[in-house]
Motif scaffolding. Structure first.
Motif: not given
Length: 64
Positions: A32-35, A41-43, A45-48
């Protein structure tokens, strides 16, 4: 090479399934927090995650 791919895929699925299996309430809260994260921010995290995974594979290749 195909065997290594399937082993890596299986291991990834096992790791992905641990938290929802062991603690579904916490997994739901994290989801729920990730949504609520922004696209940037999602990009990030994906890049990391991509960079960390690539580093692990590179280091594993050097060790092997």
């Amino acid at each position: 090479m195909a065997d290594l791919f399937w082993a890596a895929l299986g291991l990834m699925l096992v790791m992905e399934g641990l938290l929802p299996f062991l603690n579904p309430r916490q997994w739901r809260a994290i989801f729920q927090r990730a949504a609520q994260l922004s696209d940037g921010q999602i990009r990030f995290l994906g890049c990391a995650s991509l960079c960390l995974g690539g580093l692990v594979l590179w280091l594993w290749g050097l060790a092997g």
